[in-house]
Design an enzyme around this catalytic site. Structure first.
Site, PDB file in Angstrom:
ATOM      1  N   ARG A  26       0.810  -1.238   0.000  1.00  0.00           N
ATOM      2  CA  ARG A  26       0.000   0.000   0.000  1.00  0.00           C
ATOM      3  C   ARG A  26       0.835   1.276   0.000  1.00  0.00           C
ATOM      4  O   ARG A  26       0.372   2.349   0.349  1.00  0.00           O
ATOM      5  CB  ARG A  26      -0.984   0.020   1.170  1.00  0.00           C
ATOM      6  CG  ARG A  26      -1.958  -1.145   1.142  1.00  0.00           C
ATOM      7  CD  ARG A  26      -3.201  -0.853   1.957  1.00  0.00           C
ATOM      8  NE  ARG A  26      -4.105  -1.977   1.896  1.00  0.00           N
ATOM      9  CZ  ARG A  26      -4.094  -2.999   2.754  1.00  0.00           C
ATOM     10  NH1 ARG A  26      -3.255  -3.011   3.761  1.00  0.00           N
ATOM     11  NH2 ARG A  26      -4.947  -3.975   2.619  1.00  0.00           N
TER      12      ARG A  26
ATOM     13  N   LYS B 174       3.417  11.156 -11.962  1.00  0.00           N
ATOM     14  CA  LYS B 174       2.539  10.294 -12.770  1.00  0.00           C
ATOM     15  C   LYS B 174       3.252   8.959 -12.941  1.00  0.00           C
ATOM     16  O   LYS B 174       4.382   8.917 -13.446  1.00  0.00           O
ATOM     17  CB  LYS B 174       2.274  10.907 -14.143  1.00  0.00           C
ATOM     18  CG  LYS B 174       1.193  11.956 -14.132  1.00  0.00           C
ATOM     19  CD  LYS B 174       0.815  12.328 -15.553  1.00  0.00           C
ATOM     20  CE  LYS B 174      -0.251  13.394 -15.582  1.00  0.00           C
ATOM     21  NZ  LYS B 174      -0.555  13.836 -16.958  1.00  0.00           N
TER      22      LYS B 174
ATOM     23  N   GLU C  11      10.055  16.946 -25.534  1.00  0.00           N
ATOM     24  CA  GLU C  11       9.384  17.424 -24.306  1.00  0.00           C
ATOM     25  C   GLU C  11       9.954  18.784 -23.886  1.00  0.00           C
ATOM     26  O   GLU C  11       9.241  19.609 -23.314  1.00  0.00           O
ATOM     27  CB  GLU C  11       9.537  16.398 -23.175  1.00  0.00           C
ATOM     28  CG  GLU C  11       8.992  15.000 -23.497  1.00  0.00           C
ATOM     29  CD  GLU C  11       7.470  14.853 -23.404  1.00  0.00           C
ATOM     30  OE1 GLU C  11       6.767  15.882 -23.333  1.00  0.00           O
ATOM     31  OE2 GLU C  11       6.995  13.699 -23.419  1.00  0.00           O
TER      32      GLU C  11
ATOM     33  N   LYS D  51       7.973  22.423 -15.203  1.00  0.00           N
ATOM     34  CA  LYS D  51       7.125  21.287 -14.797  1.00  0.00           C
ATOM     35  C   LYS D  51       6.795  21.375 -13.306  1.00  0.00           C
ATOM     36  O   LYS D  51       5.652  21.155 -12.897  1.00  0.00           O
ATOM     37  CB  LYS D  51       7.801  19.958 -15.133  1.00  0.00           C
ATOM     38  CG  LYS D  51       6.937  18.784 -14.702  1.00  0.00           C
ATOM     39  CD  LYS D  51       6.873  17.643 -15.648  1.00  0.00           C
ATOM     40  CE  LYS D  51       5.790  16.663 -15.209  1.00  0.00           C
ATOM     41  NZ  LYS D  51       5.859  15.390 -15.882  1.00  0.00           N
TER      42      LYS D  51
ATOM     43  N   GLU E 245      -4.003  17.020 -12.073  1.00  0.00           N
ATOM     44  CA  GLU E 245      -4.532  17.380 -13.385  1.00  0.00           C
ATOM     45  C   GLU E 245      -6.029  17.677 -13.373  1.00  0.00           C
ATOM     46  O   GLU E 245      -6.799  17.169 -14.193  1.00  0.00           O
ATOM     47  CB  GLU E 245      -4.196  16.281 -14.405  1.00  0.00           C
ATOM     48  CG  GLU E 245      -4.187  16.830 -15.828  1.00  0.00           C
ATOM     49  CD  GLU E 245      -3.564  15.865 -16.842  1.00  0.00           C
ATOM     50  OE1 GLU E 245      -2.368  15.558 -16.702  1.00  0.00           O
ATOM     51  OE2 GLU E 245      -4.271  15.459 -17.767  1.00  0.00           O
TER      52      GLU E 245
ATOM     53  N   ARG F  68      -2.546  21.369 -15.359  1.00  0.00           N
ATOM     54  CA  ARG F  68      -1.512  20.379 -15.683  1.00  0.00           C
ATOM     55  C   ARG F  68      -1.710  19.750 -17.067  1.00  0.00           C
ATOM     56  O   ARG F  68      -0.740  19.306 -17.693  1.00  0.00           O
ATOM     57  CB  ARG F  68      -1.454  19.283 -14.602  1.00  0.00           C
ATOM     58  CG  ARG F  68      -0.338  18.294 -14.874  1.00  0.00           C
ATOM     59  CD  ARG F  68      -0.032  17.394 -13.698  1.00  0.00           C
ATOM     60  NE  ARG F  68       1.010  16.454 -14.058  1.00  0.00           N
ATOM     61  CZ  ARG F  68       1.675  15.685 -13.223  1.00  0.00           C
ATOM     62  NH1 ARG F  68       1.399  15.747 -11.939  1.00  0.00           N
ATOM     63  NH2 ARG F  68       2.599  14.863 -13.650  1.00  0.00           N
TER      64      ARG F  68
ATOM     65  N   ASN G 239       0.402  18.138 -21.744  1.00  0.00           N
ATOM     66  CA  ASN G 239       0.113  17.087 -22.721  1.00  0.00           C
ATOM     67  C   ASN G 239       0.009  17.613 -24.148  1.00  0.00           C
ATOM     68  O   ASN G 239      -0.602  16.960 -25.007  1.00  0.00           O
ATOM     69  CB  ASN G 239      -1.182  16.373 -22.340  1.00  0.00           C
ATOM     70  CG  ASN G 239      -0.947  15.399 -21.213  1.00  0.00           C
ATOM     71  OD1 ASN G 239      -0.029  14.582 -21.262  1.00  0.00           O
ATOM     72  ND2 ASN G 239      -1.751  15.506 -20.173  1.00  0.00           N
TER      73      ASN G 239
ATOM     74  N   HIS H 274       0.228  15.223 -27.029  1.00  0.00           N
ATOM     75  CA  HIS H 274       0.207  13.855 -26.495  1.00  0.00           C
ATOM     76  C   HIS H 274      -1.040  13.072 -26.906  1.00  0.00           C
ATOM     77  O   HIS H 274      -0.981  11.848 -27.004  1.00  0.00           O
ATOM     78  CB  HIS H 274       0.328  13.879 -24.969  1.00  0.00           C
ATOM     79  CG  HIS H 274       1.720  14.166 -24.487  1.00  0.00           C
ATOM     80  ND1 HIS H 274       2.418  15.300 -24.845  1.00  0.00           N
ATOM     81  CD2 HIS H 274       2.562  13.468 -23.669  1.00  0.00           C
ATOM     82  CE1 HIS H 274       3.606  15.283 -24.262  1.00  0.00           C
ATOM     83  NE2 HIS H 274       3.724  14.178 -23.551  1.00  0.00           N
TER      84      HIS H 274
ATOM     85  N   HIS I  42      -0.059   9.788 -28.353  1.00  0.00           N
ATOM     86  CA  HIS I  42      -0.400   8.493 -27.740  1.00  0.00           C
ATOM     87  C   HIS I  42      -1.126   7.603 -28.750  1.00  0.00           C
ATOM     88  O   HIS I  42      -0.933   6.380 -28.765  1.00  0.00           O
ATOM     89  CB  HIS I  42      -1.275   8.707 -26.502  1.00  0.00           C
ATOM     90  CG  HIS I  42      -0.513   9.227 -25.315  1.00  0.00           C
ATOM     91  ND1 HIS I  42      -1.116   9.758 -24.201  1.00  0.00           N
ATOM     92  CD2 HIS I  42       0.824   9.282 -25.057  1.00  0.00           C
ATOM     93  CE1 HIS I  42      -0.205  10.123 -23.315  1.00  0.00           C
ATOM     94  NE2 HIS I  42       0.985   9.852 -23.819  1.00  0.00           N
TER      95      HIS I  42
ATOM     96  N   HIS J  48       8.306   7.526 -27.657  1.00  0.00           N
ATOM     97  CA  HIS J  48       7.310   8.450 -27.110  1.00  0.00           C
ATOM     98  C   HIS J  48       7.594   9.885 -27.578  1.00  0.00           C
ATOM     99  O   HIS J  48       6.697  10.591 -28.052  1.00  0.00           O
ATOM    100  CB  HIS J  48       7.318   8.364 -25.580  1.00  0.00           C
ATOM    101  CG  HIS J  48       6.413   9.348 -24.919  1.00  0.00           C
ATOM    102  ND1 HIS J  48       5.040   9.268 -24.978  1.00  0.00           N
ATOM    103  CD2 HIS J  48       6.686  10.468 -24.187  1.00  0.00           C
ATOM    104  CE1 HIS J  48       4.514  10.286 -24.319  1.00  0.00           C
ATOM    105  NE2 HIS J  48       5.488  11.034 -23.829  1.00  0.00           N
TER     106      HIS J  48
END
Ligand code: NAD
Ligand code: GLY
Length: 359
Positions: A118, A140, A182, A224, A234, A238, A242, A245, A249, A262
């Site tokens: 956990r 993330k 990026e 960032k 987000e 935030r 992206n 992206h 993606h 990527h």
């Protein structure tokens, strides 16, 4: 050495940036609370840097897990190998996981740390340019699903991020370009002065000139960190991180994870966002061209794969995490240096972009 902070109240953490930091136990030790450490890395990075890190961690009980390299392995089966190793070696809740590698290793190690018993501590030691400027910062974590990129995961912040710019010396040129995608993103979404600087310094960055690369990493991490501090999970701002992206993606999923890097998919995706912003009348032809030129100058693709149809994009973008109540939202540019997250675009502009009707 640069030291930045991601300001998240009691979960705030430092980002250290400099040459040779992998050997600096004084920077790592304060963030390891127990005696157990498990380094997670891949079979490309392990022969390069694992021994050096083990040496730095002298005095701890250090185990390691070496995963297969690459985006194609960012999945449940590989994640399970981390849990198997932790359990086999009796790691308890006081353990610290250390991600030593690129964004794939960082995302998977962070997710493992979020789930194991956990939640245990973890530290990011990113070794690719892309992971140094983006994925190691902000918490993330996760894995891919065949139906979509990064679909399974958690927000889970590291205790510290240690960026050793020397590790870039062994990185292939293609991976440097991927990282530059990026970096360019930060200029396009939030910092026009940084974009000017990038235009001037692109040859030095591609040559890994130490002063230029350190400056680019520090400025990227600062942007960032600022955005994450405002909107960690987000809820709004935030999402501007992206840019490109949603298109990117879709490209990665369509081509098969690992075929397009990527950063390459983000490069082509940012060009699609620039073109769509132009179609909407938000960007002038010359600003759009300026954005495309900088992506090109980084050695990145500026066109999506030729075998990808508009229907492929629509199908794959439907599972994007920015879809709300069935409505696609995209990160677009109001002007260079100013991004917006919006569903307020015409179907015609999206259609023209997906049909690759570029200027
Ligand atoms: P990667 O982790 O696959 O690394 C790229 C390649 O470089 C791999 O083959 C790796 O073994 C190799 N490598 C790593 N360091 C090296 C070194 N110093 N020398 C030589 N080879 C080295 O890819 P990446 O580009 O680092 O990261 C991409 C991943 O990051 C994607 O899965 C993407 O979704 C994720 N990502 C996450 C975030 C986030 O906020 N969590 C942000 C951006 C990207
Ligand atoms: N790379 C996007 C984000 O961290 O939000």
């Amino acid at each position: 050495m640069h030291r930045l902070t991601v300001e998240l109240a009691d979960r705030s953490y430092p980002i250290f940036i400099g040459q040779g930091l992998l050997g600096r136990s004084d920077l790592l030790v304060p963030y390891i609370t127990g005696k157990q450490v498990c380094v997670v890395t891949d079979d490309t990075v392990a022969p390069l840097y694992l021994e050096r890190l083990r040496h730095t961690l002298d005095g701890y009980k250090v185990d390691h897990v070496v995963l297969p390299t690459g985006e194609a392995y960012k999945n449940w089966a590989t994640l399970q190998q981390i849990f198997d190793a932790l359990l086999a070696r009796r790691h308890d809740r006081g353990t610290t996981l250390i991600a030593l590698g690129g964004g794939v290793i960082g995302d998977m190690t962070g997710f493992a740390a979020a789930c194991y018993q956990r939640g245990v501590d973890f530290i990011q030691i990113p070794t690719t340019l892309l992971s140094q400027v983006d994925s190691s910062v902000g918490g993330k974590t996760g894995i891919n699903h065949p139906a979509g990129k990064n679909m399974i995961g958690a927000f889970y912040q590291p205790k510290a991020v240690l960026i050793d710019t020397q590790s870039l010396g062994t990185l292939p040129d293609r991976e440097i370009s991927a990282g530059l995608a990026e970096i360019i993103k930060y200029g396009l979404i939030r910092d026009i002065a940084f974009l000017d600087w990038l235009e001037l310094n692109m040859p030095a960055l591609r040559a890994l000139e130490p002063g230029a690369i350190t400056e680019a990493i520090a400025r990227s991490c600062a942007i960032k960190a600022e955005v994450v501090a405002v909107d960690e999970r987000e809820g709004g701002l935030r999402a501007i991180l992206n840019l490109g992206h949603t298109f990117g993606h879709a490209i990665e999923a369509h081509q098969g994870y690992g075929q397009w890097l990527h950063g390459e998919a983000v490069g082509a995706g940012m060009v699609m966002a620039l073109e769509m912003s132009r179609h909407l009348g938000w960007l002038s032809d010359s600003d759009c061209q300026r954005g495309v030129a900088i992506v090109e100058s980084a050695g990145l693709p500026t066109r999506p794969p030729t075998d990808m149809t508009s229907e492929d994009f629509i199908r794959l973008m439907a599972v994007d995490k920015k879809v709300l109540d069935g409505q696609l939202r995209l990160v677009l540019l109001r002007q260079l240096g100013e991004a917006t997250v919006t569903a307020d675009f015409t179907a015609a502009a999206l259609d023209a972009t997906l049909r690759k009707e570029y200027s």
